[in-house]
Motif scaffolding. Structure first.
Motif, PDB file in Angstrom:
ATOM      1  N   ILE A   1       0.845  -1.202   0.000  1.00 31.77           N
ATOM      2  CA  ILE A   1       0.000   0.000   0.000  1.00 31.77           C
ATOM      3  C   ILE A   1       0.878   1.249   0.000  1.00 31.77           C
ATOM      4  N   LEU A   2       1.891   1.218   0.861  1.00 34.02           N
ATOM      5  CA  LEU A   2       2.827   2.346   0.940  1.00 34.02           C
ATOM      6  C   LEU A   2       3.555   2.525  -0.391  1.00 34.02           C
ATOM      7  N   ALA A   3       3.947   1.385  -0.993  1.00 30.73           N
ATOM      8  CA  ALA A   3       4.691   1.436  -2.256  1.00 30.73           C
ATOM      9  C   ALA A   3       3.848   2.070  -3.352  1.00 30.73           C
ATOM     10  N   ARG A   4       2.559   1.712  -3.397  1.00 34.10           N
ATOM     11  CA  ARG A   4       1.688   2.305  -4.426  1.00 34.10           C
ATOM     12  C   ARG A   4       1.615   3.816  -4.240  1.00 34.10           C
ATOM     13  N   GLU A   5       1.560   4.233  -2.978  1.00 32.69           N
ATOM     14  CA  GLU A   5       1.490   5.668  -2.709  1.00 32.69           C
ATOM     15  C   GLU A   5       2.798   6.368  -3.131  1.00 32.69           C
ATOM     16  N   LEU A   6       3.932   5.767  -2.756  1.00 26.89           N
ATOM     17  CA  LEU A   6       5.235   6.346  -3.129  1.00 26.89           C
ATOM     18  C   LEU A   6       5.414   6.304  -4.648  1.00 26.89           C
ATOM     19  N   ASN A   7       4.850   5.285  -5.261  1.00 30.46           N
ATOM     20  CA  ASN A   7       4.965   5.076  -6.706  1.00 30.46           C
ATOM     21  C   ASN A   7       4.379   6.210  -7.509  1.00 30.46           C
ATOM     22  N   GLU A   8       3.343   6.862  -6.944  1.00 29.47           N
ATOM     23  CA  GLU A   8       2.672   7.890  -7.722  1.00 29.47           C
ATOM     24  C   GLU A   8       3.630   9.005  -8.085  1.00 29.47           C
ATOM     25  N   SER A   9       4.678   9.166  -7.272  1.00 26.61           N
ATOM     26  CA  SER A   9       5.660  10.192  -7.600  1.00 26.61           C
ATOM     27  C   SER A   9       6.904   9.575  -8.246  1.00 26.61           C
ATOM     28  N   ALA A  10       6.885   8.248  -8.435  1.00 27.65           N
ATOM     29  CA  ALA A  10       8.052   7.573  -9.032  1.00 27.65           C
ATOM     30  C   ALA A  10       7.651   6.983 -10.384  1.00 27.65           C
ATOM     31  N   PRO A  11       8.619   6.653 -11.239  1.00 27.84           N
ATOM     32  CA  PRO A  11       8.274   6.087 -12.531  1.00 27.84           C
ATOM     33  C   PRO A  11       7.608   4.724 -12.361  1.00 27.84           C
ATOM     34  N   LYS A  12       6.645   4.404 -13.236  1.00 23.96           N
ATOM     35  CA  LYS A  12       5.974   3.094 -13.202  1.00 23.96           C
ATOM     36  C   LYS A  12       6.960   1.995 -13.592  1.00 23.96           C
ATOM     37  N   THR A  13       6.895   0.886 -12.866  1.00 21.99           N
ATOM     38  CA  THR A  13       7.814  -0.210 -13.163  1.00 21.99           C
ATOM     39  C   THR A  13       7.058  -1.515 -13.415  1.00 21.99           C
ATOM     40  N   VAL A  14       7.738  -2.420 -14.078  1.00 21.64           N
ATOM     41  CA  VAL A  14       7.214  -3.771 -14.293  1.00 21.64           C
ATOM     42  C   VAL A  14       8.304  -4.765 -13.896  1.00 21.64           C
ATOM     43  N   GLU A  15       7.902  -6.021 -13.663  1.00 21.63           N
ATOM     44  CA  GLU A  15       8.890  -7.051 -13.357  1.00 21.63           C
ATOM     45  C   GLU A  15       9.167  -7.876 -14.598  1.00 21.63           C
ATOM     46  N   VAL A  16      10.421  -8.058 -14.928  1.00 24.41           N
ATOM     47  CA  VAL A  16      10.827  -8.929 -16.031  1.00 24.41           C
ATOM     48  C   VAL A  16      11.726 -10.009 -15.432  1.00 24.41           C
ATOM     49  N   THR A  17      11.283 -11.254 -15.469  1.00 19.31           N
ATOM     50  CA  THR A  17      12.087 -12.320 -14.866  1.00 19.31           C
ATOM     51  C   THR A  17      12.992 -12.950 -15.919  1.00 19.31           C
ATOM     52  N   VAL A  18      14.227 -13.202 -15.513  1.00 24.60           N
ATOM     53  CA  VAL A  18      15.269 -13.652 -16.432  1.00 24.60           C
ATOM     54  C   VAL A  18      15.778 -15.010 -15.972  1.00 24.60           C
ATOM     55  N   PHE A  19      15.975 -15.925 -16.907  1.00 25.02           N
ATOM     56  CA  PHE A  19      16.607 -17.200 -16.574  1.00 25.02           C
ATOM     57  C   PHE A  19      17.811 -17.439 -17.480  1.00 25.02           C
ATOM     58  N   GLY A  20      18.854 -18.022 -16.915  1.00 21.98           N
ATOM     59  CA  GLY A  20      19.988 -18.455 -17.721  1.00 21.98           C
ATOM     60  C   GLY A  20      21.116 -17.444 -17.809  1.00 21.98           C
ATOM     61  N   LEU A  21      20.992 -16.309 -17.138  1.00 21.85           N
ATOM     62  CA  LEU A  21      22.081 -15.322 -17.091  1.00 21.85           C
ATOM     63  C   LEU A  21      22.261 -14.897 -15.637  1.00 21.85           C
ATOM     64  N   ARG A  22      23.520 -14.776 -15.214  1.00 24.29           N
ATOM     65  CA  ARG A  22      23.785 -14.272 -13.871  1.00 24.29           C
ATOM     66  C   ARG A  22      23.592 -12.750 -13.839  1.00 24.29           C
ATOM     67  N   GLU A  23      23.478 -12.196 -12.620  1.00 21.17           N
ATOM     68  CA  GLU A  23      23.261 -10.766 -12.488  1.00 21.17           C
ATOM     69  C   GLU A  23      24.320  -9.947 -13.221  1.00 21.17           C
ATOM     70  N   VAL A  24      25.594 -10.323 -13.057  1.00 22.27           N
ATOM     71  CA  VAL A  24      26.659  -9.522 -13.682  1.00 22.27           C
ATOM     72  C   VAL A  24      26.542  -9.551 -15.199  1.00 22.27           C
ATOM     73  N   GLU A  25      26.126 -10.702 -15.740  1.00 21.95           N
ATOM     74  CA  GLU A  25      25.986 -10.817 -17.188  1.00 21.95           C
ATOM     75  C   GLU A  25      24.765 -10.015 -17.673  1.00 21.95           C
ATOM     76  N   ILE A  26      23.701 -10.034 -16.893  1.00 25.27           N
ATOM     77  CA  ILE A  26      22.529  -9.219 -17.243  1.00 25.27           C
ATOM     78  C   ILE A  26      22.936  -7.749 -17.265  1.00 25.27           C
ATOM     79  N   ALA A  27      23.646  -7.335 -16.210  1.00 24.68           N
ATOM     80  CA  ALA A  27      24.064  -5.930 -16.116  1.00 24.68           C
ATOM     81  C   ALA A  27      24.967  -5.561 -17.298  1.00 24.68           C
ATOM     82  N   ARG A  28      25.886  -6.467 -17.674  1.00 23.56           N
ATOM     83  CA  ARG A  28      26.789  -6.199 -18.796  1.00 23.56           C
ATOM     84  C   ARG A  28      25.982  -6.008 -20.083  1.00 23.56           C
ATOM     85  N   ARG A  29      25.032  -6.906 -20.319  1.00 25.81           N
ATOM     86  CA  ARG A  29      24.268  -6.812 -21.558  1.00 25.81           C
ATOM     87  C   ARG A  29      23.369  -5.576 -21.594  1.00 25.81           C
TER      88      ARG A  29
END
Lengths: 362, 362
Positions: free
Chosen positions: A132-160
């Motif tokens: 609930i708090l996040a939705r309220e804070l969100n109104e002043s922040a950019p809208k986000t979505v979740e994208v789930t990734v498989f088969g790449l480590r965090e560092v490799e995702i960040a590199r790409r």
């Protein structure tokens, strides 16, 4: 803005219970451009809580406090809030609804601007109210979505992702990574990560959606994964719509007796081989009548490896009897990690097979 | 003595990674009578680390710092330690060995008595080195043993143990509770908790030890647990010695076709029934030739329940074809929790069966 989290209560501090709130809250804030300053875990003392809030309020615009929020006015948090509100430099705002419990949240704001939000310590309640708090804070922040990734480590995702990585939050979970991505760059992120970016919230749900849309049933034949693929598939409510079952053929006897893997395939190529994986797939599809299947045979370790087939080696077959993919992989985790990597990779291979073919229920 | 933990590094603070150190370290200290004062998670700044150490050193006899300990002299922790050691009120003691990595631990002691130990942030390394430290601290503390308990919640264990509870540390993990118990009262604790106190470090290992000692093989027939029992059993290295395999009969078709459950049993008593569980057990033992087995059929939820058989209901059969126990249970967790409770209870029922009978390999 900077933010900090205070976890109160002796359960976490004494190690009776594992904390379940720091990571999701911190990751959410990071992904919204809120800079995490500090987390403190303290005991059940109102005085300590007052001191800690005042200490952190100097540098932070937002403080989330969890725990110590009971229904009686004499619990830790209510006593601390009373002290803070009485000191003249902070005011109480309307309480925060608790959609899943009875203890309401407290919203205290210092005159110098710092907002302190008190939530219950029960993870389910804290998560719901943080939402609930996040939705309220969100109104002043950019809208986000979740994208789930498989088969790449965090560092490799960040590199790409290059420069785009800084705008994303990373939430690793069970060999998948949930990226929290500003809606405006979602398509760029998906384009860059290609097939590693999943359609649904996780790999399991992505496979489920494909199977359900096409009306296909699934069965698994598992050696080295020992039932883990079936376990993952059945974690999802509604999996009985498409999941028929599994044969966990841990011993060669079961491979031969139940899955009808020809003995000469095992003696000529070994139980851990391309040929055995393919025969296991055929066997479980014949036995169950399922449309598609996955089969795994490998060496989870720590023992059982050889120079030719070291620990971490797995052959996976995915698809139909008449038409399927068989691939080998090599992982370097411990036994539990290898099992999980084998199982997730099998689901990923099945997803790739379903994407690459257009088979439907006949 | 009071102790605090400082977790440094941006990974935990920003939510990129879940903390894996607070609970085991805090629980260990609590069980040794060391009173946990505070945990702080801070970022990668040497100045912040110095300030936090000095802040906590006022009230604490022991501070464990994890993270920020690389191999180069310019990383966060080395720079902070340099500052602290140069200020004249603290001295460096011999470094702490790292048996599983290359970054060694740092042992800094303030003249006023506070000891600050710096360990790497990699959980595997930190755990191993904390073990070395624990053994050293142990020499002045009472010897303890771990007694793992299944089938009782923490509050119920504490109630039964009465005054003894205060001397024990509680480490809940996956529906079992590891009690850290002073060696002098182990037999009292085991006597009070009876069959709930396990022989080995967990339920899985306790069942494994019984099977191996008697030379018995195991197979499982799983409906509602969806392969989870097989998955748990095969998490243990060496399980291939006794585990033959499993049939996950998620659909009734597989129960009938593979496990040979008579159709009239399902139509008369339902798939979730005493009779179906017993028939599944017989079926999997016939099919695999295993000596003993467990079979589960139930409703994990959230859908599929009825007034007569609500969500959380499970029938479990455990034993041999000619002689086995069948029992029903009712749990009130969510889908994932119910699956885990069903699976663990099945293993517990098998352990009880093995304790109550004297069957051995023929």
């Amino acid at each position: 803005m900077k933010a900090s989290i205070i976890i109160t209560g002796s359960e976490i501090l004494t190690g009776l219970r594992q904390d379940a709130l720091i990571q999701p809250m911190a990751s959410w804030m990071t992904s919204r451009g809120i800079s995490m300053d500090e987390v403190r875990v303290i005991g059940d003392s109102p005085e300590r809580l007052v001191k800690t809030v005042r200490d952190l309020a100097q540098a932070n615009g937002l403080i989330i406090v969890t725990g110590g929020l009971g229904l009686t006015p004499d619990d830790t948090t209510h006593r601390a809030v009373e002290t803070l509100a009485a000191s003249g430099d902070a005011r109480l705002y309307p309480e925060i609804d608790n959609p899943v419990g009875s203890a309401r949240g407290i919203d205290l704001r210092f005159d110098h601007g710092t907002r302190v939000v008190f939530l219950p310590g029960v993870p389910r309640e804290a998560h719901a109210m943080f939402g609930i708090l996040a939705r309220e804070l969100n109104e002043s922040a950019p809208k986000t979505v979740e994208v789930t990734v498989f088969g790449l480590r965090e560092v490799e995702i960040a590199r790409r992702l290059g420069d785009l990585a800084a705008a994303c939050g990373f939430l690793p979970r069970d060999m998948e990574v949930a990226l929290i991505v500003p809606k405006t760059i979602e398509q760029d992120v998906r384009r860059i990560l290609g097939p590693h970016a999943l359609e649904q919230e996780n790999l399991n749900a992505s496979v489920a959606a494909l199977l359900k849309r096409r009306g296909l049933t699934l069965a698994t034949a598992e050696s080295c994964t020992g039932g883990l693929i079936a376990h993952i598939v059945t974690q999802l409510s509604g999996s009985s719509e498409y999941f028929m079952g599994s044969v966990v053929s841990y011993s060669n006897e079961i491979k031969i007796r139940v899955l009808k893997v020809p003995e000469e395939i095992i003696s000529r190529h070994g139980a851990v081989s391309h040929q055995t994986a393919a025969a296991m797939l055929k066997g479980v599809l014949d036995l169950t009548g399922a449309d598609v299947g996955v089969a795994t045979t490998g060496i989870a370790g720590p023992t059982g490896g050889s120079d030719e087939k070291p620990v971490g080696t797995v052959w996976i077959a995915a698809g139909r009897k008449e038409d399927h993919a068989v691939k080998d992989f090599r992982f370097r985790f411990d036994r539990q990690g290898n099992k999980m990597a084998f199982a997730k990779t099998a689901l990923f291979l099945l997803r790739t097979y379903l994407h690459d073919t257009d088979i439907r229920s006949h």
